[in-house]
Scaffold this active site. Sequence first.
Site, PDB file in Angstrom:
ATOM      1  N   ASP A   1       1.150  -1.282  -0.055  1.00 24.54           N
ATOM      2  CA  ASP A   1      -0.184   0.052  -0.131  1.00 24.54           C
ATOM      3  C   ASP A   1       1.064   1.202  -0.258  1.00 24.54           C
ATOM      4  O   ASP A   1       1.676   1.741  -0.923  1.00 24.54           O
ATOM      5  CB  ASP A   1      -0.820   0.328   1.157  1.00 24.54           C
ATOM      6  CG  ASP A   1      -1.935   0.543   1.007  1.00 24.54           C
ATOM      7  OD1 ASP A   1      -2.926   0.329   0.212  1.00 24.54           O
ATOM      8  OD2 ASP A   1      -1.624   1.952   2.037  1.00 24.54           O
TER       9      ASP A   1
ATOM     10  N   TYR B   1      -1.976  11.134   2.074  1.00 24.93           N
ATOM     11  CA  TYR B   1      -2.820  11.962   1.350  1.00 24.93           C
ATOM     12  C   TYR B   1      -2.848  12.840   0.812  1.00 24.93           C
ATOM     13  O   TYR B   1      -2.181  14.206   0.338  1.00 24.93           O
ATOM     14  CB  TYR B   1      -4.656  11.179   1.862  1.00 24.93           C
ATOM     15  CG  TYR B   1      -4.618   9.539   1.554  1.00 24.93           C
ATOM     16  CD1 TYR B   1      -4.724   8.611   0.674  1.00 24.93           C
ATOM     17  CD2 TYR B   1      -4.034   8.504   2.745  1.00 24.93           C
ATOM     18  CE1 TYR B   1      -4.786   7.203   0.603  1.00 24.93           C
ATOM     19  CE2 TYR B   1      -4.622   7.185   2.864  1.00 24.93           C
ATOM     20  CZ  TYR B   1      -4.720   7.176   1.303  1.00 24.93           C
ATOM     21  OH  TYR B   1      -4.994   5.395   1.274  1.00 24.93           O
TER      22      TYR B   1
ATOM     23  N   HIS C   1      -7.086  -6.328  -0.685  1.00 23.89           N
ATOM     24  CA  HIS C   1      -6.324  -5.029  -1.139  1.00 23.89           C
ATOM     25  C   HIS C   1      -5.701  -5.824   0.394  1.00 23.89           C
ATOM     26  O   HIS C   1      -4.647  -5.726   0.747  1.00 23.89           O
ATOM     27  CB  HIS C   1      -6.742  -3.855  -0.939  1.00 23.89           C
ATOM     28  CG  HIS C   1      -6.165  -2.857  -0.806  1.00 23.89           C
ATOM     29  ND1 HIS C   1      -5.025  -2.177  -1.330  1.00 23.89           N
ATOM     30  CD2 HIS C   1      -5.692  -2.362   1.056  1.00 23.89           C
ATOM     31  CE1 HIS C   1      -4.589  -2.129  -0.726  1.00 23.89           C
ATOM     32  NE2 HIS C   1      -4.524  -1.260   0.448  1.00 23.89           N
TER      33      HIS C   1
END
Length: 274
Positions: free
Chosen positions: A97, A199, A254
């Site tokens: 990730d 982010y 994921h």
Amino acid sequence: MRVEARGLTFEVHTGGPEDGPPVLLLHGFPQHSGEWDDVLPALHAAGLRTYALDQRGYSPGARPAEVGAYRIPELVDDAAAVLDALGVAAAHVVGHDWGAVTAWGLAGARPELVRSLTAVSVPHPTAMADALATDFGQRARSTYMALFRRRHLAERVLLSFDAAVLRRMLSDVGDAARVARYVDPLREPGALTAALNWYRAMSGADMKAIPPVQVPTTFVWSDRDVAIGRTAAQACARHVTGDFRFVVLPGVSHWIPDTAPGPLAEAILARVGG
């Protein structure tokens, strides 16, 4: 163990034979180094020395307040500095990730530090940036990022009602106890904000600035990944000039290190051995 690097204090969890080939493991959001726990036994049995790093924002002693402190170049410099502080000249690097983003950046910008790369779930950042710009399906998968980039609002949404949304997001990692081991640290003051700052600091320019990777590389992707579609995954090969392997895990979500640790360990060992 605690490692001092770049004026910050990082938590690094070590294991395996002390004289084994070194492997640096980099976790993703919203997890921590514990996501590698079920992968590590196979690596240790193969004689590898592992260093699982709690990255910037996740180590309590490494939480700068400024959003700009979480740009990709800062994350890459952290990994390089931690290796230096550990006395590791070069390591096999594994990232999942956001940890894969750090790993891609390290392999691209500092190839002398990376013996091999195993990137999990997230492809080369340029492939990801291109997919976000051109592929409707990838844009749809990535809409959650708009919330994560909203200061204060994201924290309220994710942590309200006993962190119900965060728990639901992680529901595929395993049972309630496994979910809690990731959620509980993020409920500490400032922890979730620091993690979300990855982010908030993200930019297309930083993603596209990562050079093509010349070291031997394996990209592991799962076809039930809700965040990363096939377009971005298949484009990854265009950004690796060294030996490249694309490993697809069918029927896996994921959260590959949690839900498919055996196949992931096999891919890592095949790359390290190769």
